[in-house]
Design an enzyme around this catalytic site. Structure first.
Site, PDB file in Angstrom:
ATOM      1  N   LYS A  72      -2.191 -12.006  -0.111  1.00  0.00           N
ATOM      2  CA  LYS A  72      -1.031 -11.221  -0.376  1.00  0.00           C
ATOM      3  C   LYS A  72      -0.723 -10.154   0.534  1.00  0.00           C
ATOM      4  O   LYS A  72      -1.793  -9.472   0.889  1.00  0.00           O
ATOM      5  CB  LYS A  72      -1.549 -10.668  -1.798  1.00  0.00           C
ATOM      6  CG  LYS A  72      -0.497  -9.967  -2.404  1.00  0.00           C
ATOM      7  CD  LYS A  72       0.554 -10.553  -3.534  1.00  0.00           C
ATOM      8  CE  LYS A  72       1.502  -9.867  -3.893  1.00  0.00           C
ATOM      9  NZ  LYS A  72       2.636  -9.753  -2.893  1.00  0.00           N
ATOM     10  N   GLN A  94      -4.886  -4.751   4.359  1.00  0.00           N
ATOM     11  CA  GLN A  94      -4.628  -5.177   3.149  1.00  0.00           C
ATOM     12  C   GLN A  94      -5.731  -5.932   2.367  1.00  0.00           C
ATOM     13  O   GLN A  94      -5.864  -5.850   0.962  1.00  0.00           O
ATOM     14  CB  GLN A  94      -3.402  -6.088   3.456  1.00  0.00           C
ATOM     15  CG  GLN A  94      -2.610  -6.585   2.065  1.00  0.00           C
ATOM     16  CD  GLN A  94      -1.515  -5.578   1.787  1.00  0.00           C
ATOM     17  OE1 GLN A  94      -0.805  -5.087   2.693  1.00  0.00           O
ATOM     18  NE2 GLN A  94      -1.236  -5.196   0.609  1.00  0.00           N
ATOM     19  N   LYS A 133      -7.431  -2.946   0.833  1.00  0.00           N
ATOM     20  CA  LYS A 133      -6.345  -2.173  -0.416  1.00  0.00           C
ATOM     21  C   LYS A 133      -6.566  -3.049  -1.620  1.00  0.00           C
ATOM     22  O   LYS A 133      -6.456  -2.580  -2.645  1.00  0.00           O
ATOM     23  CB  LYS A 133      -5.196  -2.176   0.474  1.00  0.00           C
ATOM     24  CG  LYS A 133      -4.113  -1.498  -0.486  1.00  0.00           C
ATOM     25  CD  LYS A 133      -2.596  -1.623   0.016  1.00  0.00           C
ATOM     26  CE  LYS A 133      -2.576  -1.349   1.595  1.00  0.00           C
ATOM     27  NZ  LYS A 133      -1.087  -1.358   1.988  1.00  0.00           N
ATOM     28  N   LYS A 183      -0.662 -10.331   5.908  1.00  0.00           N
ATOM     29  CA  LYS A 183       0.577  -9.694   6.268  1.00  0.00           C
ATOM     30  C   LYS A 183       1.425 -10.608   7.229  1.00  0.00           C
ATOM     31  O   LYS A 183       0.880 -11.619   7.952  1.00  0.00           O
ATOM     32  CB  LYS A 183       0.200  -8.326   7.213  1.00  0.00           C
ATOM     33  CG  LYS A 183       1.253  -7.449   7.362  1.00  0.00           C
ATOM     34  CD  LYS A 183       1.176  -6.679   5.692  1.00  0.00           C
ATOM     35  CE  LYS A 183       2.631  -5.625   5.914  1.00  0.00           C
ATOM     36  NZ  LYS A 183       2.002  -4.465   4.790  1.00  0.00           N
ATOM     37  N   GLY A 213       7.632  -7.171   0.277  1.00  0.00           N
ATOM     38  CA  GLY A 213       8.525  -6.286   1.319  1.00  0.00           C
ATOM     39  C   GLY A 213       7.554  -5.435   2.164  1.00  0.00           C
ATOM     40  O   GLY A 213       6.106  -5.275   1.831  1.00  0.00           O
ATOM     41  N   ASP A 214       8.293  -5.152   3.267  1.00  0.00           N
ATOM     42  CA  ASP A 214       7.612  -3.716   3.962  1.00  0.00           C
ATOM     43  C   ASP A 214       8.664  -3.131   4.916  1.00  0.00           C
ATOM     44  O   ASP A 214       9.957  -3.418   4.657  1.00  0.00           O
ATOM     45  CB  ASP A 214       6.435  -4.371   4.665  1.00  0.00           C
ATOM     46  CG  ASP A 214       5.388  -3.574   5.559  1.00  0.00           C
ATOM     47  OD1 ASP A 214       4.741  -2.625   4.724  1.00  0.00           O
ATOM     48  OD2 ASP A 214       5.582  -2.865   6.612  1.00  0.00           O
ATOM     49  N   THR A 217       4.934   2.109  -4.681  1.00  0.00           N
ATOM     50  CA  THR A 217       4.296   2.662  -3.689  1.00  0.00           C
ATOM     51  C   THR A 217       4.453   4.088  -3.659  1.00  0.00           C
ATOM     52  O   THR A 217       3.306   4.912  -3.348  1.00  0.00           O
ATOM     53  CB  THR A 217       4.610   2.044  -2.304  1.00  0.00           C
ATOM     54  OG1 THR A 217       4.799   0.717  -2.475  1.00  0.00           O
ATOM     55  CG2 THR A 217       3.846   2.396  -1.234  1.00  0.00           C
ATOM     56  N   ASN A 260      11.761   3.051   1.375  1.00  0.00           N
ATOM     57  CA  ASN A 260      11.292   2.723   0.064  1.00  0.00           C
ATOM     58  C   ASN A 260      10.388   3.878  -0.349  1.00  0.00           C
ATOM     59  O   ASN A 260      10.485   4.464  -1.475  1.00  0.00           O
ATOM     60  CB  ASN A 260      11.144   1.259   0.034  1.00  0.00           C
ATOM     61  CG  ASN A 260      10.218   1.186  -1.421  1.00  0.00           C
ATOM     62  OD1 ASN A 260       9.017   1.425  -1.669  1.00  0.00           O
ATOM     63  ND2 ASN A 260      11.057   0.564  -2.385  1.00  0.00           N
ATOM     64  N   SER A 314       2.822  -5.318  -7.530  1.00  0.00           N
ATOM     65  CA  SER A 314       3.127  -6.829  -7.043  1.00  0.00           C
ATOM     66  C   SER A 314       2.184  -7.621  -7.834  1.00  0.00           C
ATOM     67  O   SER A 314       2.553  -8.870  -8.384  1.00  0.00           O
ATOM     68  CB  SER A 314       2.652  -6.992  -5.647  1.00  0.00           C
ATOM     69  OG  SER A 314       4.044  -6.675  -4.978  1.00  0.00           O
TER      70      SER A 314
HETATM   71  P1  NDP Z   1      11.439   1.074   4.939  1.00  0.00           P
HETATM   72  O1  NDP Z   1      11.909   0.205   5.888  1.00  0.00           O
HETATM   73  O2  NDP Z   1      12.106   1.128   3.569  1.00  0.00           O
HETATM   74  O3  NDP Z   1      11.634   2.434   5.728  1.00  0.00           O
HETATM   75  C1  NDP Z   1      10.843   2.601   6.659  1.00  0.00           C
HETATM   76  C2  NDP Z   1      10.949   4.543   7.283  1.00  0.00           C
HETATM   77  O4  NDP Z   1      10.139   4.338   8.391  1.00  0.00           O
HETATM   78  C3  NDP Z   1      12.578   4.232   7.745  1.00  0.00           C
HETATM   79  O5  NDP Z   1      13.024   5.749   7.509  1.00  0.00           O
HETATM   80  C4  NDP Z   1      12.241   4.060   9.203  1.00  0.00           C
HETATM   81  O6  NDP Z   1      13.475   4.763  10.135  1.00  0.00           O
HETATM   82  C5  NDP Z   1      10.865   4.667   9.426  1.00  0.00           C
HETATM   83  N1  NDP Z   1      10.420   3.890  10.556  1.00  0.00           N
HETATM   84  C6  NDP Z   1      10.051   2.673  10.787  1.00  0.00           C
HETATM   85  N2  NDP Z   1       9.450   2.585  12.014  1.00  0.00           N
HETATM   86  C7  NDP Z   1       9.538   3.651  12.659  1.00  0.00           C
HETATM   87  C8  NDP Z   1       9.089   4.144  13.737  1.00  0.00           C
HETATM   88  N3  NDP Z   1       8.492   3.238  14.819  1.00  0.00           N
HETATM   89  N4  NDP Z   1       9.314   5.533  14.182  1.00  0.00           N
HETATM   90  C9  NDP Z   1      10.043   6.231  13.346  1.00  0.00           C
HETATM   91  N5  NDP Z   1      10.193   5.963  12.068  1.00  0.00           N
HETATM   92  C10 NDP Z   1      10.127   4.735  11.713  1.00  0.00           C
HETATM   93  O7  NDP Z   1      10.078   0.789   4.680  1.00  0.00           O
HETATM   94  P2  NDP Z   1       8.828   1.171   3.702  1.00  0.00           P
HETATM   95  O8  NDP Z   1       9.251   2.720   3.128  1.00  0.00           O
HETATM   96  O9  NDP Z   1       8.960   0.039   2.881  1.00  0.00           O
HETATM   97  O10 NDP Z   1       7.520   1.351   4.520  1.00  0.00           O
HETATM   98  C11 NDP Z   1       7.390   2.572   5.306  1.00  0.00           C
HETATM   99  C12 NDP Z   1       5.710   2.598   5.187  1.00  0.00           C
HETATM  100  O11 NDP Z   1       5.021   2.435   4.003  1.00  0.00           O
HETATM  101  C13 NDP Z   1       5.037   1.457   6.371  1.00  0.00           C
HETATM  102  O12 NDP Z   1       3.905   1.990   6.751  1.00  0.00           O
HETATM  103  C14 NDP Z   1       4.716   0.445   5.252  1.00  0.00           C
HETATM  104  O13 NDP Z   1       3.883  -0.542   5.972  1.00  0.00           O
HETATM  105  C15 NDP Z   1       3.892   1.064   4.362  1.00  0.00           C
HETATM  106  N6  NDP Z   1       3.948   0.622   2.875  1.00  0.00           N
HETATM  107  C16 NDP Z   1       4.976   0.010   2.157  1.00  0.00           C
HETATM  108  C17 NDP Z   1       4.785  -0.616   0.943  1.00  0.00           C
HETATM  109  C18 NDP Z   1       6.087  -0.890   0.172  1.00  0.00           C
HETATM  110  O14 NDP Z   1       5.689  -1.330  -1.080  1.00  0.00           O
HETATM  111  N7  NDP Z   1       7.179  -1.070   0.586  1.00  0.00           N
HETATM  112  C19 NDP Z   1       3.593  -0.763   0.338  1.00  0.00           C
HETATM  113  C20 NDP Z   1       2.416   0.132   0.866  1.00  0.00           C
HETATM  114  C21 NDP Z   1       2.700   0.524   2.371  1.00  0.00           C
HETATM  115  P3  NDP Z   1      14.758   3.606  10.694  1.00  0.00           P
HETATM  116  O15 NDP Z   1      15.302   3.354   9.666  1.00  0.00           O
HETATM  117  O16 NDP Z   1      15.137   4.290  11.544  1.00  0.00           O
HETATM  118  O17 NDP Z   1      13.835   2.373  11.146  1.00  0.00           O
HETATM  119  O1  2IT Z   2       1.499  -2.773   2.651  1.00  0.00           O
HETATM  120  C1  2IT Z   2       1.498  -2.931   1.560  1.00  0.00           C
HETATM  121  O2  2IT Z   2       0.751  -2.778   0.787  1.00  0.00           O
HETATM  122  C2  2IT Z   2       2.907  -3.618   1.209  1.00  0.00           C
HETATM  123  N1  2IT Z   2       3.649  -3.758   2.022  1.00  0.00           N
HETATM  124  C3  2IT Z   2       3.161  -4.406  -0.084  1.00  0.00           C
HETATM  125  C4  2IT Z   2       2.386  -5.561  -0.243  1.00  0.00           C
HETATM  126  C5  2IT Z   2       2.825  -6.330  -1.409  1.00  0.00           C
HETATM  127  O3  2IT Z   2       2.543  -7.279  -1.638  1.00  0.00           O
HETATM  128  O4  2IT Z   2       3.240  -5.780  -2.530  1.00  0.00           O
END
Ligand code: NDP
Ligand code: 2IT
Length: 452
Positions: free
Chosen positions: A94, A115, A118, A130, A169-170, A213, A244, A382
């Site tokens: 997952k 993961q 986690k 992943k 998603g991520d 998250t 997100n 999830s």
């Molecule tokens: P999104 O795609 O919704 O948002 C990512 C954000 O981070 C955007 O603002 C993006 O800017 C910025 N970003 C991405 N890459 C870079 C970079 N190299 N340098 C600077 N800014 C960057 O992703 P999420 O919010 O879902 O994910 C954010 C973090 O949270 C990640 O590390 C992800 O692995 C983690 N995460 C997400 C989960 C989820 O449920 N979605 C769960 C657990 C962890 P720009 O728009 O310019 O690309």
């Molecule tokens: O990093 C993470 O935990 C996620 N992107 C969410 C993974 C999931 O299966 O919901």
């Protein structure tokens, strides 16, 4: 007894380096865990005899495949897709899917490894994986994204399934992409099952998955502060990212009386001294989720500062929520944050702090929650989406809100149980707590299942 000497950290990392050349992110993530776990293994020899850490740090399989698609001009494009299935000792694989130009095997191996820990911390039966692709979604039309998602899942579908591996998603993958992938999976297999999470509410998605998250990271912060009779209310919060996780961190900080003052994207950060309000957050959601624009527009709209090409860590604040990407807080950033009076950090992103930064936070004895604990709310909901899909029911939102809150508190308590620091009974090392608690659960399952 097959093996009685526990490798030193140097010996372990040396082998890791040799086996994984050119994979710095993966080595960074494993090294951090090894530091804590080898110490624990020294006192618990069965984990050494079974070589558990060595086995956990070698993915069950690492798939890589070509993703061909046509852009709107008719050009043929070729990307590389991946799925890293790290460990399925406690449940089916997952973990999320990331679309970003920086995606490579090292990044996805670190994410799949983390993961695994986690998911164990959530208390739910999920293994670690992943996936993703080196696609840059910026500037792509809806139709291009749809064709890409269809091509991606046309290969991936044979490796996933509701009891095998359940992606979500991520970065760069949200509701739109999950919808397109789900549609293509259903079309190819003619099966309507919970093979992906983060689906739309109309077709099997769970209430509060979108929020989970960011909300979870703020709950974890709340629990760390509560333990020492402090609270979020009235505190200045420095937040990075604007996707997100960042959006929902802002939302929950506001609900608990905190004052969020920053957001960022890959072009720079905004600093809003007067505070990001609910109305301003609605603008960010529209900007990022619908128009897919740049955070700089926020500064123009509300008269806030925009700092091109920088991260927000020099802003004076008490609480930090890094919610963008890996290695976005360097040792230098950490020094500035500490000088400015930061008291706690909760990682919404995965591994946003470098090893140097984490060491400095620990030395300064501030509260520090690693991503594998603090951002586990997303994968936890999830897991609840998977349960609802299997039972073909939908739980009501208040019930899911309560479950998320309880799960975050349980993760905090698991970290506390294993995170004690010799000679300082008031301090919790949440990194050690998360690493050892996650390890023990997966390790015991692996031992019970034999050498497989
Ligand atoms: P999104 O795609 O919704 O948002 C990512 C954000 O981070 C955007 O603002 C993006 O800017 C910025 N970003 C991405 N890459 C870079 C970079 N190299 N340098 C600077 N800014 C960057 O992703 P999420 O919010 O879902 O994910 C954010 C973090 O949270 C990640 O590390 C992800 O692995 C983690 N995460 C997400 C989960 C989820 O449920 N979605 C769960 C657990 C962890 P720009 O728009 O310019 O690309
Ligand atoms: O990093 C993470 O935990 C996620 N992107 C969410 C993974 C999931 O299966 O919901």
């Amino acid at each position: 007894m097959a093996r009685d000497k526990v490798p030193t950290l140097d010996e372990f990392v040396d082998g890791l380096d040799k086996r994984n050349p050119g994979q710095p992110e993966f080595i960074q993530a494993v090294k951090e865990v090894a530091e804590n776990v080898l110490e624990y293994v020294n006192d618990h020899p069965k984990y050494n005899e079974h070589q558990i850490l060595e086995r956990m740090a070698e993915p069950d399989r690492a798939l890589s495949f070509r993703v061909c698609w046509q852009d709107d001009e008719g050009n043929i494009r070729v990307n590389r897709g991946y799925r890293i299935q790290n460990n399925n000792a406690i449940g089916p694989y997952k973990g999320g899917i990331r679309f970003h130009p920086s995606v490579n095997q090292s990044v996805l191996k670190f994410l799949a490894f983390e993961q695994t820990f986690k998911n164990a911390l959530t208390g739910l039966p999920m293994g670690g994986a992943k996936g993703g692709a080196n696609l840059d979604p910026k500037g792509k039309s809806d139709a291009e994204i749809m064709r890409f998602c269809q091509s991606f899942i046309t290969e991936l579908y044979r490796h996933v399934g509701e009891d095998v591996d359940i992606p979500a998603g991520d970065i760069g993958v949200g509701g739109r992409e999950i919808g397109y992938m789900f549609g293509q999976y259903k079309r190819i297999t003619n099966r309507y099952v919970g093979v992906l999470t983060g689906k739309g509410l109309e077709f099997g998605g769970s209430p509060i998955r979108v929020e989970a998250t960011g909300y979870g990271a703020v709950y974890f912060m709340e629990d760390m502060l509560k333990r020492v009779n402090e609270q979020i209310d009235g505190r200045i919060c420095v937040i990075s990212g604007s996707g997100n996780v960042a959006q929902h961190a802002v939302e929950k900080v506001l609900a608990l009386g905190g004052k969020p003052v920053s957001l960022s994207d890959s072009s720079g950060f905004i600093y809003d001294k007067s505070g990001i309000t609910t109305e301003k957050l609605a603008f960010v959601k529209e900007l990022k989720n619908k128009r897919r624009g740049r955070i700089e527009e926020y500064a123009k709209e509300f008269g806030a500062e925009f700092h091109a090409g920088q991260r927000p860590w020099a802003i004076a604040g008490e609480l930090a929520f890094p919610c963008a990407t890996q290695n976005e807080i360097s040792g230098e950033d950490a020094k500035i944050m500490l000088k400015n009076g930061i008291i706690a950090v909760a990682e919404g992103a995965n591994m946003p702090s470098t090893l140097d930064a984490v060491r400095l936070f620990h030395e300064a004895r501030i509260k520090f929650a690693p991503g594998k604990a603090a951002n586990a709310g997303g994968v936890a909901v999830s897991g609840l989406e998977m349960s609802q899909n299997s039972a073909r029911i939908t739980w009501k939102e208040p019930e899911l809100q309560r479950l998320l809150r309880d799960i975050m508190q349980e993760i905090h308590d698991r970290c506390q149980r294993y995170g004690g620091v010799a000679g300082d009974k008031n301090y919790i090392d949440y990194v050690k707590g998360a690493n050892v608690a996650g390890f023990v659960k997966v390790a015991d399952a692996m031992i019970a299942q034999g050498v497989v």
